[in-house]
Design a protein around this motif. Structure first.
Motif, PDB file in Angstrom:
ATOM      1  N   LEU A  31     -72.033  27.551 -59.495  1.00 17.08           N
ATOM      2  CA  LEU A  31     -72.362  29.004 -60.012  1.00 17.08           C
ATOM      3  C   LEU A  31     -72.624  29.664 -58.861  1.00 17.08           C
ATOM      4  CD1 LEU A  31     -74.631  28.289 -63.225  1.00 17.08           C
ATOM      5  CD2 LEU A  31     -72.023  28.456 -62.933  1.00 17.08           C
ATOM      6  N   LEU A  32     -71.962  30.904 -58.932  1.00 18.29           N
ATOM      7  CA  LEU A  32     -72.094  31.944 -57.893  1.00 18.29           C
ATOM      8  C   LEU A  32     -72.974  32.882 -58.276  1.00 18.29           C
ATOM      9  CD1 LEU A  32     -70.847  31.533 -55.016  1.00 18.29           C
ATOM     10  CD2 LEU A  32     -68.868  32.998 -55.535  1.00 18.29           C
ATOM     11  N   GLU A  33     -73.969  33.525 -57.619  1.00 22.15           N
ATOM     12  CA  GLU A  33     -74.708  34.612 -58.051  1.00 22.15           C
ATOM     13  C   GLU A  33     -74.643  35.680 -57.033  1.00 22.15           C
ATOM     14  OE1 GLU A  33     -79.338  35.682 -59.145  1.00 22.15           O
ATOM     15  OE2 GLU A  33     -78.983  33.987 -57.836  1.00 22.15           O
ATOM     16  N   LEU A  34     -74.157  36.886 -57.146  1.00 20.62           N
ATOM     17  CA  LEU A  34     -73.742  37.966 -56.218  1.00 20.62           C
ATOM     18  C   LEU A  34     -74.880  38.850 -56.702  1.00 20.62           C
ATOM     19  CD1 LEU A  34     -70.906  36.633 -55.683  1.00 20.62           C
ATOM     20  CD2 LEU A  34     -69.714  38.768 -55.703  1.00 20.62           C
ATOM     21  N   VAL A  35     -75.593  39.424 -55.692  1.00 16.47           N
ATOM     22  CA  VAL A  35     -76.745  40.221 -55.648  1.00 16.47           C
ATOM     23  C   VAL A  35     -76.163  41.728 -55.090  1.00 16.47           C
ATOM     24  CG1 VAL A  35     -79.068  40.586 -55.398  1.00 16.47           C
ATOM     25  CG2 VAL A  35     -78.099  38.270 -55.575  1.00 16.47           C
ATOM     26  N   ALA A  36     -76.502  42.843 -55.894  1.00 14.52           N
ATOM     27  CA  ALA A  36     -76.385  44.039 -55.654  1.00 14.52           C
ATOM     28  C   ALA A  36     -77.469  44.592 -54.698  1.00 14.52           C
ATOM     29  CB  ALA A  36     -75.679  45.012 -56.710  1.00 14.52           C
ATOM     30  N   ASP A  37     -77.200  45.700 -54.139  1.00 18.02           N
ATOM     31  CA  ASP A  37     -78.357  46.472 -53.503  1.00 18.02           C
ATOM     32  C   ASP A  37     -79.400  46.989 -54.536  1.00 18.02           C
ATOM     33  OD1 ASP A  37     -76.935  48.483 -54.458  1.00 18.02           O
ATOM     34  OD2 ASP A  37     -76.718  49.414 -52.473  1.00 18.02           O
ATOM     35  N   THR A  38     -79.186  47.182 -55.952  1.00 18.38           N
ATOM     36  CA  THR A  38     -79.890  47.637 -56.979  1.00 18.38           C
ATOM     37  C   THR A  38     -80.762  46.510 -57.341  1.00 18.38           C
ATOM     38  OG1 THR A  38     -78.123  47.122 -58.484  1.00 18.38           O
ATOM     39  CG2 THR A  38     -78.052  49.424 -57.398  1.00 18.38           C
ATOM     40  N   PRO A  63     -67.210  37.168 -45.971  1.00 26.65           N
ATOM     41  CA  PRO A  63     -67.276  38.331 -44.986  1.00 26.65           C
ATOM     42  C   PRO A  63     -66.449  39.434 -45.704  1.00 26.65           C
ATOM     43  CG  PRO A  63     -66.770  36.266 -43.938  1.00 26.65           C
ATOM     44  CD  PRO A  63     -66.822  35.738 -45.426  1.00 26.65           C
ATOM     45  N   ILE A  64     -65.775  39.343 -46.627  1.00 26.05           N
ATOM     46  CA  ILE A  64     -64.883  40.112 -47.553  1.00 26.05           C
ATOM     47  C   ILE A  64     -65.545  40.752 -48.408  1.00 26.05           C
ATOM     48  CG2 ILE A  64     -62.969  40.715 -48.903  1.00 26.05           C
ATOM     49  CD1 ILE A  64     -61.401  38.145 -47.759  1.00 26.05           C
ATOM     50  N   VAL A  65     -66.768  39.976 -49.084  1.00 30.00           N
ATOM     51  CA  VAL A  65     -67.405  40.505 -50.201  1.00 30.00           C
ATOM     52  C   VAL A  65     -68.741  41.344 -49.620  1.00 30.00           C
ATOM     53  CG1 VAL A  65     -68.631  40.019 -52.209  1.00 30.00           C
ATOM     54  CG2 VAL A  65     -66.343  38.930 -51.684  1.00 30.00           C
ATOM     55  N   LEU A  66     -69.547  40.726 -48.837  1.00 27.41           N
ATOM     56  CA  LEU A  66     -70.798  41.245 -48.534  1.00 27.41           C
ATOM     57  C   LEU A  66     -70.510  42.677 -47.857  1.00 27.41           C
ATOM     58  CD1 LEU A  66     -72.561  38.012 -47.001  1.00 27.41           C
ATOM     59  CD2 LEU A  66     -73.032  39.417 -49.110  1.00 27.41           C
ATOM     60  N   GLY A  67     -71.448  43.648 -48.333  1.00 25.62           N
ATOM     61  CA  GLY A  67     -71.394  44.861 -47.963  1.00 25.62           C
ATOM     62  C   GLY A  67     -70.252  45.752 -48.579  1.00 25.62           C
ATOM     63  N   ALA A  68     -69.456  45.083 -49.639  1.00 24.03           N
ATOM     64  CA  ALA A  68     -68.652  45.743 -50.323  1.00 24.03           C
ATOM     65  C   ALA A  68     -69.109  46.225 -51.643  1.00 24.03           C
ATOM     66  CB  ALA A  68     -67.263  45.011 -50.598  1.00 24.03           C
ATOM     67  N   SER A  69     -68.503  47.147 -52.291  1.00 26.89           N
ATOM     68  CA  SER A  69     -68.743  47.609 -53.664  1.00 26.89           C
ATOM     69  C   SER A  69     -68.198  46.808 -54.722  1.00 26.89           C
ATOM     70  CB  SER A  69     -68.442  49.202 -54.051  1.00 26.89           C
ATOM     71  OG  SER A  69     -68.555  49.544 -55.444  1.00 26.89           O
ATOM     72  N   PRO A  70     -68.977  46.426 -55.728  1.00 24.83           N
ATOM     73  CA  PRO A  70     -68.284  45.498 -56.780  1.00 24.83           C
ATOM     74  C   PRO A  70     -67.360  46.585 -57.598  1.00 24.83           C
ATOM     75  CG  PRO A  70     -70.526  46.118 -57.383  1.00 24.83           C
ATOM     76  CD  PRO A  70     -70.468  46.602 -56.076  1.00 24.83           C
ATOM     77  N   HIS A  71     -67.339  47.609 -57.498  1.00 25.01           N
ATOM     78  CA  HIS A  71     -66.394  48.700 -58.029  1.00 25.01           C
ATOM     79  C   HIS A  71     -64.913  48.542 -57.615  1.00 25.01           C
ATOM     80  CE1 HIS A  71     -69.006  50.283 -60.906  1.00 25.01           C
ATOM     81  NE2 HIS A  71     -70.063  50.480 -59.833  1.00 25.01           N
ATOM     82  N   HIS A  72     -64.767  47.966 -56.245  1.00 29.93           N
ATOM     83  CA  HIS A  72     -63.695  47.802 -55.558  1.00 29.93           C
ATOM     84  C   HIS A  72     -63.150  46.391 -55.889  1.00 29.93           C
ATOM     85  CE1 HIS A  72     -65.081  51.182 -52.788  1.00 29.93           C
ATOM     86  NE2 HIS A  72     -64.590  51.611 -53.908  1.00 29.93           N
ATOM     87  N   HIS A  73     -63.373  45.891 -56.953  1.00 28.51           N
ATOM     88  CA  HIS A  73     -62.947  44.484 -57.238  1.00 28.51           C
ATOM     89  C   HIS A  73     -61.419  44.126 -57.022  1.00 28.51           C
ATOM     90  CE1 HIS A  73     -61.928  45.900 -61.352  1.00 28.51           C
ATOM     91  NE2 HIS A  73     -63.216  46.193 -61.450  1.00 28.51           N
ATOM     92  N   GLY A  74     -60.644  45.237 -57.492  1.00 26.12           N
ATOM     93  CA  GLY A  74     -59.066  45.077 -57.578  1.00 26.12           C
ATOM     94  C   GLY A  74     -58.708  44.941 -55.833  1.00 26.12           C
TER      95      GLY A  74
END
Length: 378
Positions: A31-38, A63-74
């Motif tokens: 199980l993978l949990e991604l945490v946003a700055d909110t 390294p690709i995901v950290l610091g990126a916006s989840p809205h840019h999932h494409g």
């Protein structure tokens, strides 16, 4: 994203469950949990090769995901695909699948929408559910001997469809399917899952012996990449042939569709690339006018994601039923209820949660009884 947390967890089914290929005495997951700055959390899952997928998330995808916006999932999806090199299936795609699921969950939460609404709008609010059970006891004298009692229990849970495991032998399959039909009557739908256990010839004989039971479909009759075998079975028997849970790319599904080898596609979000991969397969299936619906056999994370995905697919009518359906693991699985049960309604359907994301409210601490390893990256 400001943090990635991973939980390698599992449990020993009691009793053990089996299919035509093996007894399952241990079930493991990532199980993978991604945490946003909110502070919001998005969840993804891998149910096959979890340890290998976790390593790839840690070394290649983080390294690709950290610091990126989840809205840019494409955009992130294409960048993650670029890390695979020759490996366009297996743990690499499973790792991408888990990340993509979590990204969509976070992006939808940030908009205050369910994943289905964020991806264009749900086509349905309820989905017919089928119990993925009973399972074979391969080390028993009567591998199907416990089916009658277990099916009674399944029906008491409001299910109006069930998928017993088959594949002991064509003759035994025919006897089992006939007994199940007598038990449940004409109004309950029956599917069977061979779990890749037969050659094409044996699958054809089994399907013919089960024909009087009026099956909705026969699932995974042969090996997952045996296009010719699937095509031979599909051409020889009237029952719909379903499969695809082990396929990881649109190209793999294309080969089966072009050969007329499957009547129902079952991509698994934890294998085929999350929501992004699932919707690409669904678009391909639409071009061939073939039903598609998610395969799901894991934890509450994939269960809730599959409900969102199933709410998006175009309805199709087959013989004798209509699609899509949602699969529900009806074995003893504590990881399905760690954030509250998803009940089956009196009419045999399940509600599609309309809360933000997938509607999953899960704290990592609740996974502790089943967790063997955890790590976090910031």
């Amino acid at each position: 994203m400001v943090e990635i947390r991973a939980y390698l967890l599992g449990f020993a089914p009691e009793p053990a469950i089996g299919n035509a290929s093996r007894m399952i005495r241990r079930r493991d997951f990532l199980l993978l949990e991604l945490v946003a700055d909110t502070g919001a959390r998005g969840w993804g899952e891998v149910f096959a090769s979890p340890a290998a997928a976790a390593a790839l998330v840690r070394t290649r995808l983080a390294p690709i995901v950290l610091g990126a916006s989840p809205h840019h999932h494409g955009r992130l999806y294409d960048r993650m695909l670029g890390t695979l090199g020759y490996d366009r299936r297996g743990p690499g795609m499973m790792a991408i699948s888990a990340v993509d699921m979590a990204l969509h969950d976070l992006a939808a939460q940030d908009r205050g929408l369910s994943v289905a609404e964020a991806l264009g709008g749900a086509l349905r609010t309820r989905i017919p559910a089928y119990a993925s059970a009973p399972f074979i006891t391969t080390d028993a004298a009567e591998p199907y001997g416990h089916y009658e009692a277990e099916i009674d229990s399944i029906l008491r849970r409001n299910f109006r469809a069930l998928k017993p495991r088959a594949g002991v032998s064509p003759r035994a399959d025919g006897t089992m399917a006939a007994a199940v039909r007598r038990q449940v009557g004409p109004d309950v739908s029956i599917m069977v899952d061979i779990n890749q256990g037969y050659t094409a010839r044996a699958a054809i004989e089994s399907a013919r012996r089960m024909e009087e039971a009026g099956l909705l479909w026969m699932e995974e009759p042969v090996g997952p990449e045996d296009v010719a075998g699937y095509a031979a079975v599909s051409a020889a028997v009237p029952v719909a042939v379903a499969g695809g849970e082990a396929l990881a790319s649109p190209a793999a599904f294309r080969d089966f569709l072009a050969a007329g080898a499957m009547s129902v596609l079952q991509p698994d979000l934890t294998v085929c690339g999350g929501y992004t991969g699932f919707l690409r397969v669904a678009a391909l299936a639409a071009a061939y006018d073939v039903p598609v619906m998610p395969h799901v056999f894991g934890t509450v994370v994939n269960m809730r994601a599959a409900l969102q995905a199933a709410a998006l697919v175009t309805p199709r009518r087959g013989a004798p039923g209509k699609y899509p359906w949602i699969e529900v693991d009806a074995s003893v699985n504590p990881l399905l209820e760690i954030a509250g049960a998803l009940p089956v309604n009196a009419d045999g359907t399940m509600d599609v949660p309309d809360a933000p994301g997938t509607g999953l409210d899960l704290q990592g601490e609740r996974l502790a009884p089943w967790t063997g390893e955890t790590w976090r990256l910031v």
